[in-house]
Structures are given as structure tokens and as C-alpha cells.
Write a protein that holds these residues in place. Structure first.
Motif, PDB file in Angstrom:
ATOM      1  N   SER A   1     -30.046 -29.485 -21.528  1.00 26.91           N
ATOM      2  CA  SER A   1     -29.787 -29.652 -22.961  1.00 26.91           C
ATOM      3  C   SER A   1     -30.004 -28.338 -23.704  1.00 26.91           C
ATOM      4  N   ALA A   2     -31.062 -27.633 -23.314  1.00 21.11           N
ATOM      5  CA  ALA A   2     -31.337 -26.331 -23.945  1.00 21.11           C
ATOM      6  C   ALA A   2     -30.236 -25.334 -23.624  1.00 21.11           C
ATOM      7  N   ALA A   3     -29.654 -25.420 -22.432  1.00 19.43           N
ATOM      8  CA  ALA A   3     -28.565 -24.521 -22.064  1.00 19.43           C
ATOM      9  C   ALA A   3     -27.352 -24.754 -22.954  1.00 19.43           C
ATOM     10  N   ILE A   4     -27.097 -26.002 -23.316  1.00 21.37           N
ATOM     11  CA  ILE A   4     -25.975 -26.307 -24.205  1.00 21.37           C
ATOM     12  C   ILE A   4     -26.236 -25.721 -25.589  1.00 21.37           C
ATOM     13  N   ILE A   5     -27.453 -25.909 -26.069  1.00 16.09           N
ATOM     14  CA  ILE A   5     -27.786 -25.459 -27.428  1.00 16.09           C
ATOM     15  C   ILE A   5     -27.809 -23.942 -27.518  1.00 16.09           C
ATOM     16  N   THR A   6     -28.441 -23.304 -26.536  1.00 11.90           N
ATOM     17  CA  THR A   6     -28.623 -21.853 -26.609  1.00 11.90           C
ATOM     18  C   THR A   6     -27.464 -21.068 -26.013  1.00 11.90           C
ATOM     19  N   GLY A   7     -26.709 -21.701 -25.123  1.00  9.94           N
ATOM     20  CA  GLY A   7     -25.624 -20.984 -24.458  1.00  9.94           C
ATOM     21  C   GLY A   7     -26.105 -20.076 -23.344  1.00  9.94           C
ATOM     22  N   VAL A   8     -27.385 -20.185 -22.956  1.00 12.13           N
ATOM     23  CA  VAL A   8     -27.948 -19.370 -21.884  1.00 12.13           C
ATOM     24  C   VAL A   8     -27.630 -20.044 -20.552  1.00 12.13           C
ATOM     25  N   GLY A   9     -26.763 -19.389 -19.777  1.00 12.85           N
ATOM     26  CA  GLY A   9     -26.315 -19.966 -18.510  1.00 12.85           C
ATOM     27  C   GLY A   9     -27.425 -20.100 -17.478  1.00 12.85           C
ATOM     28  N   ALA A  10     -28.426 -19.209 -17.533  1.00 11.67           N
ATOM     29  CA  ALA A  10     -29.523 -19.265 -16.559  1.00 11.67           C
ATOM     30  C   ALA A  10     -30.304 -20.571 -16.679  1.00 11.67           C
ATOM     31  N   LEU A  11     -30.407 -21.107 -17.884  1.00 12.99           N
ATOM     32  CA  LEU A  11     -31.106 -22.384 -18.064  1.00 12.99           C
ATOM     33  C   LEU A  11     -30.404 -23.499 -17.302  1.00 12.99           C
TER      34      LEU A  11
ATOM     35  N   ALA B   1     -16.108 -22.397 -23.862  1.00 10.90           N
ATOM     36  CA  ALA B   1     -17.386 -22.956 -24.320  1.00 10.90           C
ATOM     37  C   ALA B   1     -17.359 -24.483 -24.218  1.00 10.90           C
ATOM     38  N   LYS B   2     -16.216 -25.067 -24.564  1.00  5.77           N
ATOM     39  CA  LYS B   2     -16.086 -26.511 -24.486  1.00  5.77           C
ATOM     40  C   LYS B   2     -16.176 -26.966 -23.029  1.00  5.77           C
ATOM     41  N   GLU B   3     -15.565 -26.208 -22.118  1.00 13.18           N
ATOM     42  CA  GLU B   3     -15.607 -26.538 -20.687  1.00 13.18           C
ATOM     43  C   GLU B   3     -17.046 -26.425 -20.159  1.00 13.18           C
ATOM     44  N   LYS B   4     -17.776 -25.407 -20.606  1.00 14.52           N
ATOM     45  CA  LYS B   4     -19.187 -25.270 -20.194  1.00 14.52           C
ATOM     46  C   LYS B   4     -20.011 -26.453 -20.693  1.00 14.52           C
ATOM     47  N   ASP B   5     -19.753 -26.852 -21.939  1.00 14.69           N
ATOM     48  CA  ASP B   5     -20.469 -28.000 -22.490  1.00 14.69           C
ATOM     49  C   ASP B   5     -20.129 -29.273 -21.721  1.00 14.69           C
ATOM     50  N   ARG B   6     -18.884 -29.401 -21.312  1.00 20.27           N
ATOM     51  CA  ARG B   6     -18.465 -30.577 -20.553  1.00 20.27           C
ATOM     52  C   ARG B   6     -19.179 -30.602 -19.192  1.00 20.27           C
ATOM     53  N   ARG B   7     -19.242 -29.457 -18.528  1.00 20.31           N
ATOM     54  CA  ARG B   7     -19.950 -29.378 -17.241  1.00 20.31           C
ATOM     55  C   ARG B   7     -21.437 -29.677 -17.418  1.00 20.31           C
ATOM     56  N   ALA B   8     -22.015 -29.150 -18.490  1.00 16.42           N
ATOM     57  CA  ALA B   8     -23.435 -29.422 -18.759  1.00 16.42           C
ATOM     58  C   ALA B   8     -23.646 -30.912 -19.019  1.00 16.42           C
ATOM     59  N   ALA B   9     -22.725 -31.543 -19.707  1.00 16.77           N
ATOM     60  CA  ALA B   9     -22.846 -32.977 -19.967  1.00 16.77           C
ATOM     61  C   ALA B   9     -22.759 -33.763 -18.664  1.00 16.77           C
ATOM     62  N   ILE B  10     -21.891 -33.325 -17.756  1.00 17.26           N
ATOM     63  CA  ILE B  10     -21.779 -33.989 -16.452  1.00 17.26           C
ATOM     64  C   ILE B  10     -23.074 -33.810 -15.668  1.00 17.26           C
TER      65      ILE B  10
ATOM     66  N   SER C   1     -31.919 -25.691 -14.398  1.00 19.49           N
ATOM     67  CA  SER C   1     -31.833 -27.137 -14.520  1.00 19.49           C
ATOM     68  C   SER C   1     -31.305 -27.760 -13.230  1.00 19.49           C
ATOM     69  N   VAL C   2     -30.235 -27.200 -12.705  1.00 20.63           N
ATOM     70  CA  VAL C   2     -29.643 -27.735 -11.471  1.00 20.63           C
ATOM     71  C   VAL C   2     -30.633 -27.595 -10.305  1.00 20.63           C
ATOM     72  N   ALA C   3     -31.308 -26.442 -10.223  1.00 20.98           N
ATOM     73  CA  ALA C   3     -32.271 -26.222  -9.132  1.00 20.98           C
ATOM     74  C   ALA C   3     -33.437 -27.204  -9.240  1.00 20.98           C
ATOM     75  N   LEU C   4     -33.967 -27.360 -10.437  1.00 25.55           N
ATOM     76  CA  LEU C   4     -35.093 -28.273 -10.621  1.00 25.55           C
ATOM     77  C   LEU C   4     -34.654 -29.725 -10.405  1.00 25.55           C
ATOM     78  N   GLY C   5     -33.453 -30.038 -10.829  1.00 26.60           N
ATOM     79  CA  GLY C   5     -32.913 -31.378 -10.567  1.00 26.60           C
ATOM     80  C   GLY C   5     -32.783 -31.640  -9.075  1.00 26.60           C
ATOM     81  N   ALA C   6     -32.360 -30.633  -8.325  1.00 24.21           N
ATOM     82  CA  ALA C   6     -32.250 -30.775  -6.868  1.00 24.21           C
ATOM     83  C   ALA C   6     -33.630 -31.007  -6.243  1.00 24.21           C
TER      84      ALA C   6
END
Length: 193
Positions: A154-164, A11-20, A168-173
């Protein structure tokens, strides 16, 4: 206990990737906003330049028309003048007016201030303004997409829903693509701008 520790580390690693991802998106957001600000500045500058040049054109055209009208008025009065000196003076004045009107059209001293040249410069400034407006649209749409992508991450970090995070990455692209098009090819997509 090892399973709980592994889960916490994951979970910490996922949060770190989301922060990046959020940090990268924030970088592109800042670039897009800077591009939008510059495009907006250029658009305003070119709009003023175009307006000034068209006003200059109109002023010269009005002055030319006044001089031409004066020449025509004097020409119409010439047949009624019987005094040769007065007739010669009128002819000289008509010739001077016609010369002055021609100089408004094609200024020999400052060719860049000839009517055609002024109009060309005004059109170029107007085209530059339109290009800057198209860039601005791309940057603003790109900024909006990246902002939404940051919210989704940010919502993916809070909710833990990986699809978000994937959305996010797709919309950012998409946002980065719009920003890149705004910089390199703002006229490529016709429905934007």
C-alpha cells in the motif's frame, strides 16, 4: 502529450499490479488466519482432553491407593484375629480389595480405562496439543509477515517507491512459506513454537 499519457498509463499499470499483489496477499492472510483459528481450536480441545484424562488417571490412582491401603490395613490386623470365621472373612475382604486394586491398574471390562492406557491417551492428546501450538505459531508469524507486506504494498502505491513493492513481495513470500510450513511441517523449524 504522448509522453505524459504513457507515463500515466505506466503509473496506472503499476498501481494495478500492486492491487493484484495486495489481493493475493490478502487471500493468503485470510488462509493463514483461518489456519490459526483452527489450530487454536484444536490446541484448546486437546488441552482439555489431556487434562480430563490426567484427572481421570489421578482419580483412578487415588481410588486404587485407597483400596490397597485398606487391604494392607486388614492384613496387618489378621494376626490378631483368632476366630477362624472372622479370619476367613478378613482374608476374603483382603483378596477382594487386591482384586479391585488390580482392576484399577488393568481394567478387564474396559481395557482403554486401564491406568497405562489412560496415561497413553493423555500423552497423545498432549502431543496433539503441542503440534497444534506449533502450527498456531507458524500461522501467526505468517499472518504478521503478510500483514506487513500488505502495508508495504500500500505504501508503494502511495509513495511510488518501487523498492517497497519488492520488499512487500519478499515479505509476503516469507509469510506464505511460514504458513505452508505450519500446515505441512510445523516441527521442521525448531526455534518456532
Amino acid at each position: 502529450m504522448t509522453e505524459a499519457t504513457d507515463s500515466a498509463l505506466e503509473a496506472k499499470e503499476k498501481d494495478r499490479r500492486a492491487a493484484i499483489v495486495i489481493a493475493i496477499l490478502a487471500l493468503f492472510l485470510a488462509l493463514s488466519e483461518a489456519g490459526a483459528k483452527k489450530a487454536d481450536h484444536i490446541s484448546t480441545e486437546k488441552n482439555i482432553e489431556s487434562s480430563d484424562l490426567f484427572n481421570f488417571y489421578q482419580a483412578k490412582k487415588i481410588r486404587s491407593t485407597i483400596v490397597e491401603t485398606a487391604a494392607q490395613t486388614l492384613e496387618s490386623q489378621m494376626p490378631g484375629v483368632s476366630d477362624p470365621k472372622a479370619h476367613d472373612a478378613l482374608e476374603k475382604q483382603v483378596a477382594d480389595f487386591k482384586t479391585k486394586a488390580a482392576e484399577f491398574e488393568h481394567d478387564p471390562k474396559k481395557p482403554e480405562d486401564s491406568l497405562d492406557a489412560i496415561q497413553d491417551r493423555a500423552n497423545e492428546a498432549g502431543d496433539a496439543r503441542e503440534l497444534a501450538n506449533r502450527q498456531l505459531e507458524h500461522y501467526e508469524l505468517g499472518s504478521g509477515a503478510v500483514q506487513i507486506a500488505i502495508v508495504l504494498a500500500s505504501a508503494a502505491i502511495i509513495t511510488g517507491v518501487g523498492a517497497l513493492m519488492w520488499f512487500s513481495v519478499a515479505l509476503g513470500a516469507v509469510g506464505v512459506l511460514l504458513m505452508t510450513l505450519g500446515f505441512f511441517a510445523p516441527t521442521m523449524i525448531s526455534f518456532i513454537g
